[in-house]
Design a protein around this motif. Structure first.
Motif, PDB file in Angstrom:
ATOM      1  N   LEU A 186     -13.140  12.536 -21.869  1.00  0.00           N
ATOM      2  CA  LEU A 186     -13.389  12.402 -20.375  1.00  0.00           C
ATOM      3  C   LEU A 186     -12.736  13.578 -19.457  1.00  0.00           C
ATOM      4  N   GLY A 187     -13.239  13.238 -18.010  1.00  0.00           N
ATOM      5  CA  GLY A 187     -13.042  13.994 -16.688  1.00  0.00           C
ATOM      6  C   GLY A 187     -11.484  13.135 -16.082  1.00  0.00           C
ATOM      7  N   GLY A 188     -10.856  13.639 -15.980  1.00  0.00           N
ATOM      8  CA  GLY A 188      -9.805  12.790 -14.756  1.00  0.00           C
ATOM      9  C   GLY A 188      -9.334  14.063 -13.435  1.00  0.00           C
ATOM     10  N   THR A 189      -8.663  13.026 -12.587  1.00  0.00           N
ATOM     11  CA  THR A 189      -7.835  14.396 -11.554  1.00  0.00           C
ATOM     12  C   THR A 189      -6.948  14.167 -11.488  1.00  0.00           C
ATOM     13  N   LEU A 190      -6.302  15.368 -11.429  1.00  0.00           N
ATOM     14  CA  LEU A 190      -4.553  16.106 -11.919  1.00  0.00           C
ATOM     15  C   LEU A 190      -4.134  15.837 -10.356  1.00  0.00           C
ATOM     16  N   GLY A 191      -3.389  14.325  -9.994  1.00  0.00           N
ATOM     17  CA  GLY A 191      -2.912  14.651  -8.648  1.00  0.00           C
ATOM     18  C   GLY A 191      -1.393  13.630  -8.712  1.00  0.00           C
ATOM     19  N   PHE A 192      -0.996  12.770  -7.875  1.00  0.00           N
ATOM     20  CA  PHE A 192       0.345  12.249  -8.128  1.00  0.00           C
ATOM     21  C   PHE A 192      -0.332  10.143  -7.924  1.00  0.00           C
ATOM     22  N   GLY A 193      -1.244  10.638  -8.624  1.00  0.00           N
ATOM     23  CA  GLY A 193      -1.674   8.932  -8.711  1.00  0.00           C
ATOM     24  C   GLY A 193      -2.343   7.775  -7.524  1.00  0.00           C
ATOM     25  N   PRO A 194      -3.433   6.609  -8.082  1.00  0.00           N
ATOM     26  CA  PRO A 194      -3.366   6.311  -6.803  1.00  0.00           C
ATOM     27  C   PRO A 194      -2.384   5.815  -5.799  1.00  0.00           C
ATOM     28  N   GLU A 195      -2.972   5.670  -4.266  1.00  0.00           N
ATOM     29  CA  GLU A 195      -2.289   5.365  -3.227  1.00  0.00           C
ATOM     30  C   GLU A 195      -1.869   4.149  -3.119  1.00  0.00           C
ATOM     31  N   ARG A 196      -1.028   3.044  -2.599  1.00  0.00           N
ATOM     32  CA  ARG A 196      -0.251   2.186  -2.588  1.00  0.00           C
ATOM     33  C   ARG A 196      -0.159   2.299  -0.637  1.00  0.00           C
ATOM     34  N   VAL A 197      -0.599   1.294  -0.473  1.00  0.00           N
ATOM     35  CA  VAL A 197      -0.310   0.864   1.298  1.00  0.00           C
ATOM     36  C   VAL A 197       0.618   0.039   2.059  1.00  0.00           C
ATOM     37  N   VAL A 198       1.718   0.947   2.363  1.00  0.00           N
ATOM     38  CA  VAL A 198       3.388  -0.292   2.847  1.00  0.00           C
ATOM     39  C   VAL A 198       2.949  -0.368   3.668  1.00  0.00           C
ATOM     40  N   LYS A 199       2.663  -2.265   3.919  1.00  0.00           N
ATOM     41  CA  LYS A 199       3.145  -2.859   5.618  1.00  0.00           C
ATOM     42  C   LYS A 199       3.966  -3.225   5.912  1.00  0.00           C
ATOM     43  N   GLY A 200       4.187  -3.122   7.283  1.00  0.00           N
ATOM     44  CA  GLY A 200       5.849  -3.092   7.645  1.00  0.00           C
ATOM     45  C   GLY A 200       5.613  -5.143   7.732  1.00  0.00           C
ATOM     46  N   ALA A 201       6.571  -5.353   8.248  1.00  0.00           N
ATOM     47  CA  ALA A 201       6.669  -7.072   8.486  1.00  0.00           C
ATOM     48  C   ALA A 201       8.027  -7.145   9.411  1.00  0.00           C
ATOM     49  N   GLY A 202       7.716  -8.148   9.885  1.00  0.00           N
ATOM     50  CA  GLY A 202       8.365  -9.135  11.212  1.00  0.00           C
ATOM     51  C   GLY A 202       8.057  -8.132  12.073  1.00  0.00           C
ATOM     52  N   ALA A 203       9.282  -8.187  13.262  1.00  0.00           N
ATOM     53  CA  ALA A 203       8.730  -7.878  14.865  1.00  0.00           C
ATOM     54  C   ALA A 203      10.098  -6.449  15.295  1.00  0.00           C
ATOM     55  N   GLY A 204       9.248  -5.868  15.857  1.00  0.00           N
ATOM     56  CA  GLY A 204       9.692  -4.657  16.676  1.00  0.00           C
ATOM     57  C   GLY A 204       8.623  -2.940  16.494  1.00  0.00           C
ATOM     58  N   VAL A 205       8.905  -2.327  16.653  1.00  0.00           N
ATOM     59  CA  VAL A 205       8.223  -1.013  16.694  1.00  0.00           C
ATOM     60  C   VAL A 205       9.049   0.369  16.203  1.00  0.00           C
ATOM     61  N   VAL A 206       8.269   0.415  15.705  1.00  0.00           N
ATOM     62  CA  VAL A 206       8.050   2.279  14.505  1.00  0.00           C
ATOM     63  C   VAL A 206       8.912   3.004  15.909  1.00  0.00           C
ATOM     64  N   THR A 207       9.753   3.641  14.981  1.00  0.00           N
ATOM     65  CA  THR A 207      10.020   4.702  15.934  1.00  0.00           C
ATOM     66  C   THR A 207      10.518   5.744  15.048  1.00  0.00           C
ATOM     67  N   ARG A 208      10.479   5.965  14.136  1.00  0.00           N
ATOM     68  CA  ARG A 208      10.395   7.847  12.754  1.00  0.00           C
ATOM     69  C   ARG A 208       9.808   6.864  11.147  1.00  0.00           C
ATOM     70  N   LEU A 209       9.190   7.816  11.192  1.00  0.00           N
ATOM     71  CA  LEU A 209       8.249   7.940   9.878  1.00  0.00           C
ATOM     72  C   LEU A 209       8.218   9.101   9.511  1.00  0.00           C
ATOM     73  N   PRO A 210       8.550   8.794   8.073  1.00  0.00           N
ATOM     74  CA  PRO A 210       8.612   9.835   6.849  1.00  0.00           C
ATOM     75  C   PRO A 210       7.378  11.346   7.815  1.00  0.00           C
ATOM     76  N   LYS A 211       7.098  11.970   6.817  1.00  0.00           N
ATOM     77  CA  LYS A 211       6.685  13.494   6.258  1.00  0.00           C
ATOM     78  C   LYS A 211       5.847  12.806   4.841  1.00  0.00           C
TER      79      LYS A 211
END
Length: 369
Positions: free
Chosen positions: A63-88
């Protein structure tokens, strides 16, 4: 009269030429049929034979497949505040390390399957979220103490849950201090994010200044793997841990192993873009046995061969050796013209399993050329 003589002579010459041509043609025909031609045409052709062998047969499919890092999973924030820094994109995150920052405070990662859904601040609290904190801090080397079997009110602590003890609260303070946070011993919703394991950042969906309560980023597996969409009706033949063969774009074949099988069925209805329908499918994740085999590939289309059934130490012949009987069933033809009835089993890669009376390893039989 003078004019008639040439005409007669001409007629005679034409007649003579016709006879010569006819005779020549007859000679030509004879020379095209040498002596013994009929004997050569009637000679029996040489038989092609093979032998019954003992071998292992396997039923496999690619069967055909795709090499990569697999399906993405979304990360949601919680609580209150402002995002000040994010990873690359491409960064990996380990247990206890910050994933992003809110109001300049790091939000560390814990491993588990239960999010932190309430404020943990009072010794005596019991729950699966307390178990997540206790197990992670212990894995990070903090002294969390032993877990009692009963809560302060005497009720039994359920399996996979834990009690927030004074010792565990003290461990939380030390952990907070190591992260550069205020050592309160209190963990509020949104101050830590729970993921299933080590991850790689696959996409960044927010920007600094966004509210933390939303989609922040998407993560993938840390190591490369192959995603294969298998029809839901056939996925039952695939087993976690099974060995497979992965064919890379340069035709190199490397070993792999089934890592997981999704429980989510996709498709099975009309495609919004084409109006076509397709069978429902399930994602199967396959990991290369040696990550170095795919180290130079970021993404690629590959083929994965699954072996679903194996028959070991059976007798087999090429499929061309089977003779279909008029009354039904199959036989093998012996070199002397006799037929030997057989039962057929698995067909695999041009071979067929055979069994029956007098069918033995090494038996010579006739096969199609």
């Amino acid at each position: 009269m003078a004019g008639s003589k040439p005409t007669r002579r001409t007629a005679i010459l034409v007649a003579l030429v016709t006879v010569v041509v006819a005779v020549g043609a007859g000679v030509a025909v004879l020379t095209l049929r040498p002596d013994g031609a009929d004997d050569t045409a009637s000679a029996a052709p040489a038989l092609t034979t093979t032998t019954v062998t003992r071998t292992d047969l396997s039923d496999s499919r690619s069967l055909g497949g795709t090499l990569g890092f697999g399906p993405e999973r979304v990360v949601k924030g919680a609580g209150a505040g402002v995002v000040t820094r994010l990873p690359k994109v491409g960064e990996t995150v380990a247990r206890g390390k910050p994933l992003y920052w809110v109001n300049d405070r790091p939000v560390p990662v814990l491993f588990g399957d239960t999010p932190l859904f309430r404020t943990l601040d009072k010794p005596g609290l019991v729950g699966s979220d307390v178990r997540i904190v206790s197990d992670n801090l212990a894995a990070l080397g903090y002294q969390t103490g032993s877990q009692p079997s009963r809560a302060k009110d005497g009720t039994k602590v359920p399996a996979r849950q834990a009690l927030l003890t004074d010792t565990l609260a003290a461990a939380i303070k030390k952990w907070q201090q190591a992260l550069g946070l205020e050592a309160t011993g209190r963990i509020e919703v949104g101050q830590a994010v729970v993921l299933t394991g080590p991850v790689r950042v696959g996409a960044v969906k927010a920007v600094p200044g966004d509210s933390v309560a939303g989609e922040l980023l998407a993560v993938t597996e840390k190591t490369k793997l192959v995603t294969v969409a298998v029809e839901a009706t056939e996925v039952g033949s695939v087993r976690v841990g099974a060995t497979v063969a992965i064919t890379l774009p340069d035709t190199t074949e490397i070993p792999g192993r089934v890592a997981s099988i999704s429980h989510t069925v996709q498709g099975g209805g009309p495609d919004a873009g084409t109006g076509q329908t397709g069978p429902p499918k399930v994602d199967v994740l396959v990991t290369p046995v040696k990550p170095a085999d795919v180290a130079k590939l970021d993404a690629a289309a590959v083929q994965v061969r699954f072996t679903t059934t194996t028959r070991k130490n059976v007798l087999a012949v090429p499929v061309g050796a089977l003779v279909a009987l008029r009354e039904g069933g199959h036989a093998l033809q012996l070199p002397d013209g006799g037929l030997l009835a057989v039962e057929t089993g698995m067909f695999s890669r041009g071979l067929v399993e055979v069994s029956g009376t007098n069918v033995t390893e090494g038996l010579e039989v006739v096969t199609a050329a």
